[in-house]
Design an enzyme around this catalytic site. Structure first.
Site: not given
Ligand SMILES: Cc1ncc(COP(=O)(O)O)c(C=O)c1O
Length: 399
Positions: A187, A215, A246
């Site tokens: 990300s 992502h 997202k």
């Molecule tokens: C790669 C990744 N995994 C997990 C998450 C966590 O997602 P959630 O907002 O559903 O907890 C994010 C959120 O920023 C993320 O970028």
């Protein structure tokens, strides 16, 4: 409150302000969209949202949430196995599995929760989990928790370095589960994991491959099915975790998608399932509607990919040097944290909302502003944002 704690927190907060790393929340008074209404600033173009497909305010997605509120009420009022589970959760889980190409899936209240659940539930003291150095914080914390709960071991391989990963797999030979975990799209860099090599390596070493596609779901592949579709490898990843917060409606929620036995075992044993309420039915219904919309409208994914390409190419033409890549995450490296925050502040004054990220979120000296492009952006939105980048870039002598 304890005076010791109060003093400690006040000193730390003052330090954040002094170092220019204090985060101020910007309040929005409109849905997530290409342009939002920001309190005190009016309309701004948003280039820092994970609303990749523009579905958070899609009519069908909103309507499904409202209908679910009428049909199911506010929530489960307890844990799924104790007081019943809504049919909308089952429908959502079928849709998530269908989308990413696994036999089954299990929903969680967030992907953070899903990433905390799987290592500590699936591994034992005999096993090892090997993680990419740049994996998301939720994976890192999930591994820490797994070590505390199960006494499994962990190792970290250099970012995207398959030789280092192979050496670590070799070192862990034996009658144990070796689990390899990577983000699908990283990300902070916008780069894509080298999935074909990871699949091959894990097969050869009989290791379990886990990809966090938070992502990439809705973003990569012709139909937005994620990193596996991008590489023609749908069905080849053992375990996929992803978020519903997202591209898929943007509300909240996450899931683990895998073989039925994995999802069933998590249903039986994952502590966030056994000791916490399920996803609210309104959110489950909106997420399901988002997946159905995506399945019916793959052209949204094409628009997203076209917009991302356009923005990246124009930035390069202006003289910026974004990190190379092909995803809608486009970081421009600025060096020190204060420089990234200054650029973000100046862009906001120009009516463009782009967040600056510094240490410790990214390595020291690699602070950046990170642009995120959406299918909701029109050419006009992108051109207006690019004009603001040009003015700010010149003012800061970056271009
Ligand atoms: C790669 C990744 N995994 C997990 C998450 C966590 O997602 P959630 O907002 O559903 O907890 C994010 C959120 O920023 C993320 O970028």
């Amino acid at each position: 409150m304890s005076h010791v704690l109060e003093r400690r927190l006040e000193e730390a907060l003052e330090g954040f302000v002094r170092d220019g790393v204090y985060k101020r929340l910007n309040y929005l008074d409109s849905p997530q969209a290409a342009r939002v209404t920001m309190e005190g600033r009016g309309e701004v173009i948003i280039l820092s949202s994970n609303n990749y497909l523009g579905l958070s305010n899609q009519a069908e997605v909103v309507a499904a949430g409202k209908a679910a509120l009428d049909r199911y009420g506010a929530g489960t009022a307890s844990v799924r196995f104790i007081c019943g589970t809504f049919t909308i959760h089952r429908a959502l889980e079928h849709a998530c599995a269908r989308l990413v190409g696994t036999p089954a899936s299990l929903s969680f209240v967030s992907c953070w929760n899903a990433n905390e659940a799987f290592p500590g539930t699936l591994l034992t003291e005999h096993d090892v989990i090997i993680s990419d150095q740049l994996n998301h914080a939720s994976i890192i914390d999930g591994i820490r928790l797994a070590k505390a709960i199960t006494r499994c071991r962990s190792a970290v391989y250099r970012h995207g370095d398959l030789a280092d990963l192979e050496a670590k797999l070799e070192a862990e030979r034996g009658d144990r589960v070796r689990m390899v975990v990577t983000d699908g799209i990283f990300s902070m860099e916008g780069s894509i994991a080298p999935l074909p090599d990871l699949v091959e390596l894990c097969r050869r070493h009989d290791a379990v491959l886990v990809v966090d596609d938070s992502h990439a779901t809705g973003v990569l592949g012709a139909r937005g099915r994620g990193t596996a579709e991008h590489f023609g490898l749908v069905g080849e990843v053992d375990i996929i975790t992803s978020t519903l917060g997202k591209a898929l409606g943007g509300a909240a929620g996450g899931f683990v998608a895998a073989a039925a036995s994995v999802c069933d075992y998590l249903t039986q044993r994952a502590r966030p399932q056994l000791f916490s309420n399920a996803l609210p039915p309104t959110v489950a219904a909106s997420s399901l509607a988002a997946i159905e919309y995506l399945e019916a409208h793959p052209e949204r994914v094409a628009t997203l990919q076209r917009n991302a390409r356009y923005f990246r190419e124009r930035l390069l033409e202006l003289g910026f040097r974004p990190l190379a890549g092909e995803t809608p995450i486009i970081p421009v490296i600025l060096g020190e944290t204060a420089a990234a925050i200054r650029m973000s502040d100046l862009l906001l004054k120009e009516g463009v909302f782009v967040t600056g990220f510094g240490y410790p979120v990214v390595p020291q000296g690699e602070a950046r502003v990170r642009c995120q492009i959406s299918a909701a952006h029109t050419r006009e939105d992108l051109d207006e944002a690019l004009a603001a980048f040009q003015r700010v870039g010149r003012a800061l002598k970056l271009i």
